[in-house]
Design an enzyme around this catalytic site. Structure first.
Site, PDB file in Angstrom:
ATOM      1  N   GLU A 141      43.770 -10.906 -56.865  1.00 54.38           N
ATOM      2  CA  GLU A 141      42.969  -9.577 -56.527  1.00 54.38           C
ATOM      3  C   GLU A 141      44.041  -8.560 -56.488  1.00 54.38           C
ATOM      4  O   GLU A 141      43.573  -7.472 -56.919  1.00 54.38           O
ATOM      5  CB  GLU A 141      42.270  -9.974 -55.126  1.00 54.38           C
ATOM      6  CG  GLU A 141      40.991 -10.748 -55.149  1.00 54.38           C
ATOM      7  CD  GLU A 141      41.762 -12.468 -55.328  1.00 54.38           C
ATOM      8  OE1 GLU A 141      42.754 -12.804 -54.902  1.00 54.38           O
ATOM      9  OE2 GLU A 141      40.696 -13.341 -55.465  1.00 54.38           O
TER      10      GLU A 141
ATOM     11  N   HIS B 104      32.552 -16.679 -47.464  1.00 53.85           N
ATOM     12  CA  HIS B 104      31.808 -16.404 -48.470  1.00 53.85           C
ATOM     13  C   HIS B 104      30.615 -15.596 -47.730  1.00 53.85           C
ATOM     14  O   HIS B 104      29.504 -15.353 -48.275  1.00 53.85           O
ATOM     15  CB  HIS B 104      31.005 -17.431 -49.294  1.00 53.85           C
ATOM     16  CG  HIS B 104      32.168 -18.189 -49.854  1.00 53.85           C
ATOM     17  ND1 HIS B 104      32.902 -19.090 -49.152  1.00 53.85           N
ATOM     18  CD2 HIS B 104      32.601 -18.295 -51.223  1.00 53.85           C
ATOM     19  CE1 HIS B 104      33.575 -19.748 -50.129  1.00 53.85           C
ATOM     20  NE2 HIS B 104      33.377 -19.036 -51.211  1.00 53.85           N
TER      21      HIS B 104
END
Lengths: 337, 409
Positions: free
Chosen positions: A60, A129
């Protein structure tokens, strides 16, 4: 006009912008050939080629840094972080670089990249999540922070984000990708097909960044929400028969204080909300600012409806998620105060 | 035989304060020995170059071997001048910092060849993403010294409006990207920039520099992954000056076995070069730039050198390394070596050298006088206070407008 869910609306925004501007490119983990784990970038590689919609390595920080470098060269990168829960490895690049390059170079370099990322809970996503990390980003001078609550806004705001001269962190509540959600666990899945905000123009349009919308008019209490909780707050007001004015913030940085203040000065009561944990969340900023702006209009302390100060749990999701009951309790509390 | 109980390992340098400097463990491949492959060579085939040491100037200051870039005497003299100016500038700025004229400074003593030769071997249009110790690039690219000083003393003419610490230069016109205090962040950004150059079909490339200590950062890995994956036209430089503040290169996995060799695992062409050899740095950079421009991808270059002075004005190296270690450094001084090479060619002499040194010192002193006339950090004038609210965004939103009012400016 076409009927679109939020995924299709976001995909349409990317399609429209890539069609208009060859400098717009899209990338992220699984975001190329496969079209993204949520299908937001579906078909873009097929239509625009391998070098305009491509897969990125699982890193990322490198994804954000690549976007920064590309934006410095004049491209308009739209980078995807697969889940907002995984944006943290990229945080240094966002905090120390993306947000500050205009400032620290006194405008010699600008990096107006867009970082898209699915956020929020209500999907049995467990700890990694489900997060709503928007407050980490509203605390960074130099980035705009946007979170839509429906397909129409999602497309208009993503186009605005791509066109913005500033970097934008674009949060997409994944609970709303396929349909509206009113906060009732176990209920039938709704569809955007019958929802007015599921009607989306096929071509180019944009919504202003920094502008909120009163999505339900009312006189008794103002409820400020964004993302999934906009729909939850509306449903809660309907169910409880409370004459609440619900504001969909849409942009968190810079947030639309005018629209909020106008409403609170009318109702005299206010509930602010967020899915994220309570302490130091974005709702705390809202409450502080509203208190400052509307002190003499307020007839009750501002209430916060938020997630708890715990990591996001799996099994007890519906005890964590701020559903309609918590909104009703909060609205009643300010009405009775 | 009794076995020692296994314990975890913490590496330590060969010498500490009070010890005699010891570089006996350093193997220096003789100058001229390294082969110079075609720029299209597959990355893995640069293994010997990553483990060896590319050198051009030998012990007699002669240019030898395949890597000799065969530069004109004019180019060599220009390089020498930029290096001397860098050193004169650093020395003066240190003094000024000690006199309280600026808050902070970082010298690049001993590393001038890496910045100057690196910049001279690239096209001026190539974007450089330096760390905070490549000020020599600014001189090589023709940056005005007064402007550099105005930045360092944060005065009314600072092109960064007093927002950054001294030495965090930005010079867009000179294709010199913004220096960040956060280490290694610019390494993967340079790769993204290079990818965008390729995307736009331009011949421009990018290059970045980090220290060996910063290779321990995740962004080093990220940059190499990106560069390898997308075959980006970028030159990724690791300046191995042996020291990251007080930690020796072994604390960044430097003994395993070279920093250049780390590029091999990513399939990148990887060179290890004598960083105090102007010609070797020039040649390696030129090779890597040509490789990038021709579409053969990225190169990792480790420049092997020694940080001859303190890390910064806030650091005292006598607390962690022996006195005289710089003098014991086996690769010598980059300025002295190029000077002697030029003298050997009959293209330079002591008199001219002393005269140039004097001229550059005077230039630096005069430049500071002029810079000071635009203000100093302590006495002003600075950039207008309201400018602290500018350039956060393209336009000031209500939050910044109100805060500016709160400050009363």
């Amino acid at each position: 006009m076409a009927k679109m869910n939020m995924i299709q609306a976001l995909n349409s925004a990317l399609d429209v912008m890539m069609e208009r501007d060859p400098d717009v490119i899209s990338f992220g983990e699984d975001a190329g050939y496969f079209g993204g784990v949520f299908r937001v970038t579906a078909n873009l590689q097929k239509k625009y080629g391998l070098d305009r919609s491509f897969d990125a390595p699982i890193n990322e920080a490198a994804i954000v840094a690549m976007a920064i470098g590309m934006a410095a060269k004049g491209l308009k990168p739209v980078a995807e972080i697969q889940f907002a829960d995984y944006i943290f490895p990229g945080l240094d690049q966002i905090v120390s670089e993306l947000s500050r390059i205009r400032y620290r170079t006194a405008g010699q370099f600008t990096v107006p990249a867009v970082i898209r990322t699915p956020c929020g809970g209500g999907i049995r996503g467990g700890q990694t999540h489900s997060m709503s990390p928007e407050a980490f980003f509203t605390h960074i001078p130099g980035v705009q922070v946007v979170m839509p609550s429906n397909p129409y806004d999602a497309k208009g705001l993503l186009i605005a984000a791509i066109e913005s001269p500033d970097p934008v962190i674009f949060f997409e509540p994944k609970r709303l990708y396929n349909g509206p959600f009113e906060g009732h666990s176990g209920g039938a899945l709704a569809s955007w097909g019958n929802h007015p905000k599921g009607e989306v123009p096929e071509g180019h349009y944009s919504l202003p960044i920094g502008k909120a919308e009163v999505v339900r008019e009312g006189k008794d209490v103002t409820v400020v929400a964004y993302g999934t909780l906009v729909l939850v707050a509306q449903a809660a007001a309907e169910r409880a028969g409370i004459d609440a004015e619900v504001i969909d913030l849409k942009t968190l940085a810079p947030y639309d204080i005018e629209t909020i203040a106008r409403s609170v000065k009318k109702t005299g009561r206010c509930v602010v909300s967020q899915e994220a944990p309570r302490t130091s969340g974005f709702a705390a900023e809202l409450a502080a600012q509203i208190q400052e702006e509307c002190f003499y209009a307020l007839e009750a302390p501002i209430q916060r409806v938020t997630g708890w100060d715990t990591p996001y749990p799996h099994a007890h999701e519906w005890s964590y998620f701020p559903g309609p009951d918590r909104f009703i309790n909060a609205m009643n509390a300010v009405l009775e105060a | 035989m009794a076995q020692d109980a296994p314990r975890f390992h913490v590496p330590a340098p060969h010498a500490r304060p009070g010890d005699t400097p010891d570089f006996s463990h350093i193997e220096v491949q003789p100058a001229g020995e390294a082969k110079r492959p075609d720029v299209a060579v597959p990355g893995m085939e640069t293994r010997d170059l990553a483990l060896g040491l590319i050198g051009v100037l030998d012990h007699n200051h002669q240019a030898v071997g395949e890597w000799d870039p065969k530069l004109d005497a004019d180019v060599l003299r220009e390089g020498l001048k930029h290096m001397m100016l860098t050193r004169a500038y650093d020395d003066r700025m240190l003094k000024l910092q000690r006199q309280g004229k600026m808050s902070f400074y970082m010298k690049s003593t001993g590393e001038e060849a890496i910045a100057v030769a690196g910049a001279m071997a690239l096209d001026k249009g190539d974007m450089v993403f330096p760390s905070y110790r490549q000020q020599g690039m600014l001189f090589a690219r023709g940056r005005d010294i007064v402007e550099m000083m105005c930045h360092c003393i944060s005065n009314s003419r600072d092109n960064l409006k007093g927002r950054q610490l001294p030495v965090h230069y930005t010079w867009a016109e000179g294709n010199f990207f913004s220096i960040s205090g956060n280490l290694a962040t610019q390494f993967p950004q340079a790769v993204g920039y290079a990818m965008a150059c390729r995307y736009k079909g331009e011949s421009q490339i990018a290059a970045s520099w980090i220290g060996e200590g910063s290779t321990a950062e995740g962004d080093f890995h990220g940059a190499l992954v990106l560069a390898s994956t997308y075959k980006a036209p970028v030159v990724l430089n690791v300046v191995n000056n042996q020291w990251a503040i007080s930690t020796f290169q072994g604390i960044a996995a430097g003994d395993a076995p070279t920093f250049a060799a780390k590029g091999l695992g990513y399939g990148l062409a990887s060179l290890r070069v004598d960083g105090n050899d102007f010609l070797a740095v020039y040649a390696a950079t030129q090779w890597a730039a040509e490789r990038a421009r021709k579409g053969h991808g990225a190169t990792v270059i480790e420049s092997f050198t020694y940080r001859a002075d303190a890390h910064s004005t806030s650091d005292d190296p006598s607390g962690y390394r022996p006195k005289g270690e710089g003098e014991a450094w086996p690769l010598g001084d980059p300025i002295a070596r190029l000077k002697n090479h030029l003298i050997g060619l009959g293209e330079w002499d002591e008199e001219r050298h002393v005269a140039l040194e004097k001229e550059l010192n005077e230039l630096v002193i005069a430049s500071y006088k002029e810079a000071e006339s635009y203000g100093t950090l302590h006495d002003g004038p600075l950039s207008p206070v309201e400018s602290i609210f500018e350039d956060v965004y393209a336009e000031q939103d209500w939050r910044l407008r109100r805060q500016r009012q709160d400050l009363g400016v």
